[in-house]
Design a protein around this motif. Structure first.
Motif, short mmCIF file in Angstrom:
data_model
loop_
_atom_site.label_atom_id
_atom_site.label_comp_id
_atom_site.label_asym_id
_atom_site.label_seq_id
_atom_site.Cartn_x
_atom_site.Cartn_y
_atom_site.Cartn_z
N GLY A 191 3.31 -34.52 -33.35
CA GLY A 191 4.50 -34.60 -33.89
C GLY A 191 4.62 -33.44 -34.72
N PRO A 192 5.00 -33.58 -36.02
CA PRO A 192 5.23 -32.37 -36.96
C PRO A 192 4.16 -31.69 -37.46
CG PRO A 192 5.63 -34.52 -38.16
CD PRO A 192 5.45 -34.70 -36.79
N GLU A 193 2.98 -32.17 -37.15
CA GLU A 193 1.65 -31.51 -37.59
C GLU A 193 1.33 -30.46 -36.66
OE1 GLU A 193 0.66 -32.74 -40.51
OE2 GLU A 193 1.92 -34.47 -40.30
N VAL A 194 1.99 -29.82 -35.81
CA VAL A 194 1.72 -28.86 -34.96
C VAL A 194 3.20 -28.01 -34.66
CG1 VAL A 194 2.15 -30.18 -32.63
CG2 VAL A 194 0.76 -28.02 -32.69
N GLU A 195 2.72 -26.56 -34.49
CA GLU A 195 3.91 -25.93 -34.02
C GLU A 195 3.40 -24.94 -32.98
OE1 GLU A 195 6.78 -21.75 -35.49
OE2 GLU A 195 5.30 -22.68 -37.24
N VAL A 196 4.05 -24.87 -31.79
CA VAL A 196 3.89 -23.88 -30.79
C VAL A 196 4.51 -22.82 -30.99
CG1 VAL A 196 3.89 -23.78 -28.19
CG2 VAL A 196 3.75 -26.24 -28.96
N LEU A 197 3.49 -21.64 -30.84
CA LEU A 197 3.83 -20.22 -30.99
C LEU A 197 3.76 -19.47 -29.66
CD1 LEU A 197 1.58 -19.06 -33.84
CD2 LEU A 197 3.89 -20.16 -34.11
N ASP A 198 3.06 -19.99 -28.62
CA ASP A 198 3.06 -19.19 -27.33
C ASP A 198 2.29 -20.24 -26.37
OD1 ASP A 198 3.46 -16.81 -25.86
OD2 ASP A 198 1.36 -16.77 -25.49
N PRO A 199 2.92 -20.22 -24.87
CA PRO A 199 3.76 -19.37 -24.21
C PRO A 199 5.25 -20.13 -24.80
CG PRO A 199 2.74 -20.95 -22.71
CD PRO A 199 2.29 -21.48 -24.00
N PRO A 200 6.04 -19.16 -24.42
CA PRO A 200 7.49 -19.37 -24.70
C PRO A 200 8.10 -20.65 -23.88
CG PRO A 200 7.26 -16.82 -24.37
CD PRO A 200 5.91 -17.70 -23.94
N GLU A 201 7.72 -21.17 -22.83
CA GLU A 201 8.24 -22.16 -22.18
C GLU A 201 7.91 -23.36 -22.65
OE1 GLU A 201 4.62 -20.54 -19.30
OE2 GLU A 201 6.06 -19.82 -20.83
N LEU A 202 6.47 -23.40 -23.27
CA LEU A 202 5.88 -24.68 -23.91
C LEU A 202 6.81 -24.97 -25.38
CD1 LEU A 202 3.99 -26.96 -24.16
CD2 LEU A 202 2.38 -25.52 -25.05
N ARG A 203 6.97 -23.83 -26.17
CA ARG A 203 7.95 -23.84 -27.08
C ARG A 203 9.12 -24.23 -26.79
NH1 ARG A 203 7.32 -21.43 -32.39
NH2 ARG A 203 9.43 -21.19 -33.41
N GLU A 204 9.75 -23.69 -25.86
CA GLU A 204 10.95 -24.26 -25.54
C GLU A 204 11.33 -25.87 -25.19
OE1 GLU A 204 14.06 -23.03 -25.46
OE2 GLU A 204 13.15 -21.32 -26.41
N LEU A 205 9.95 -26.51 -24.46
CA LEU A 205 9.79 -27.93 -24.40
C LEU A 205 9.84 -28.56 -25.61
CD1 LEU A 205 7.30 -27.94 -21.47
CD2 LEU A 205 9.67 -28.48 -21.33
N PHE A 206 9.07 -27.98 -26.46
CA PHE A 206 8.96 -28.73 -28.05
C PHE A 206 10.31 -28.62 -28.64
CE2 PHE A 206 4.58 -29.05 -27.24
CZ PHE A 206 4.01 -30.02 -28.22
N ALA A 207 10.85 -27.49 -28.55
CA ALA A 207 12.35 -27.51 -29.25
C ALA A 207 13.49 -28.34 -28.75
CB ALA A 207 12.98 -25.86 -29.04
N GLY A 208 13.18 -28.48 -27.31
CA GLY A 208 14.13 -29.73 -26.69
C GLY A 208 13.87 -30.95 -27.14
N ALA A 209 12.35 -31.28 -27.33
CA ALA A 209 11.99 -32.58 -27.73
C ALA A 209 12.50 -32.89 -29.06
CB ALA A 209 10.55 -32.64 -27.62
N ALA A 210 12.37 -31.87 -30.03
CA ALA A 210 12.70 -32.00 -31.31
C ALA A 210 14.27 -32.33 -31.59
CB ALA A 210 12.44 -30.58 -32.17
N GLU A 211 15.14 -31.46 -30.71
CA GLU A 211 16.52 -31.71 -30.56
C GLU A 211 16.81 -33.12 -30.18
OE1 GLU A 211 19.16 -29.92 -31.74
OE2 GLU A 211 17.76 -28.23 -32.57
N ARG A 212 16.13 -33.69 -29.34
CA ARG A 212 16.40 -34.88 -28.94
C ARG A 212 16.00 -36.02 -29.92
NH1 ARG A 212 14.22 -32.95 -24.16
NH2 ARG A 212 12.31 -34.03 -24.27
#
Length: 322
Positions: free
Chosen positions: A295-316
């Motif tokens: 959950g909010p205890e992790v921030e993905v820095l790399d690779p960009p495609e994984l960061r995008e997946l997390f950003a999409g999950a956060a928006e939902r």
């Protein structure tokens, strides 16, 4: 101690047919002189032990001599029935064979030891699968077990990622690790390991392979287990973890050595106590499902495609809880 050693010597000869004094000494962890004395003691007790002379010689029992299981003590009898705890043998289709063997052993025991299976069953139970895992055996496990026993070449269809591959395998053995079954076999000149729950089909042929009798299944697994897990970790992600996220990560990774290496290589904590770490993973997709649990205890820095997946999950999630 000597009585136990004499019984062990007798059972070794009974099981292997013929053994030299040197071989017996190594098995019993005594000197060859002790073996000579023990053989004389068995002969004096009426056991027909015969010594063959010459380079191919050794000790053997005459006339198909067999001994009943009257030399077992209580600890040995109870340990014997512990080896037959239900579970893995049943998964391989051997439940009936194990039950029949236990009945025969029970019939051969002296009356004072015939409560051994009940005592073992009341005190120990083996539940192999981990929590939240499927408890049933993989569909093709029993078929592979029969091929392993018969040394039959098999054609295995195996799920690898989003595709299916076929391999012609000499099945050397099956291993149960943390509730997961693995097949170890030869493919050409290579020794390979397959997860049985990813096998989608098995065809057992009539062809038998010649087993390498020097192959040590347990030793091979010990050597290869760590490297096998590493070969599965073909990708790497960079993450930023809170102190709670770093602690929880231990429960999400598949191998303890991964967590230990991540902690050892993590950078120094920032002002909020967060650390940057590089994490080996099986794939970006697997990393997404594993790390999402933080959950909010992790921030993905790399690779960009994984960061995008997390950003999409956060928006939902934000839309759901707005």
């Amino acid at each position: 101690m000597r009585a136990s050693r004499l019984i062990s010597l007798l059972l070794l000869l009974q099981a292997r047919g013929s053994m030299t004094a040197g071989e017996l000494a190594r098995e019993l962890e005594v000197s060859e002189r002790t073996v000579y004395r023990d053989v004389l003691a068995l002969s004096a007790a009426g056991v027909p032990v015969y010594a063959d002379r010459g380079r191919a010689g050794g000790y053997r029992l005459l006339g198909g001599y067999r001994t009943r299981l009257t030399g077992l003590n209580r600890d040995e009898a109870e340990a014997l029935f512990l080896a037959g705890l239900p579970g893995p043998a049943g998964d391989m289709g051997l439940a009936d064979a194990v039950a029949a063997a236990e009945l025969k052993v029970l019939a051969a025991l002296p009356p004072a030891l015939r409560d051994a299976p009940a005592r073992a069953g009341q005190r120990f139970h083996l539940d192999v699968p981990g929590w939240f895992r499927e408890t049933g055996p993989p569909p093709w496990l029993a078929e592979l077990a029969r091929a392993v026993w018969a040394d039959r070449v098999v054609e295995v269809r195996y799920r690898r990622g989003d595709r299916e591959v076929t391999r012609r395998v000499q099945p050397y053995g099956l291993i149960l690790k943390s509730g997961v079954w693995y097949l170890v076999g030869r493919v050409g000149d290579d020794t390979r390991t397959y997860r049985v729950d990813r096998v989608t089909g098995v065809e057992v042929g009539e062809e038998q392979f010649e087993r390498d009798e020097g192959f040590d299944l347990a030793g091979h697994w010990r050597e290869q287990a760590g490297s096998f897990l590493r070969t599965m970790l073909r990708a790497e992600v960079t993450v930023r973890l809170s102190p709670a996220g770093l602690r929880q990560l231990r429960h999400l990774v598949d191998a303890p050595f991964v967590y230990d290496e991540v902690v050892a290589a993590a950078g120094a904590p920032d002002g909020q106590g967060w650390v940057v770490a590089r994490l080996p993973v099986e794939s970006v997709g697997v990393a997404y499902h594993q790390l999402l649990g933080l959950g909010p205890e992790v921030e993905v820095l790399d690779p960009p495609e994984l960061r995008e997946l997390f950003a999409g999950a956060a928006e939902r999630l934000r839309a759901l809880y707005r």
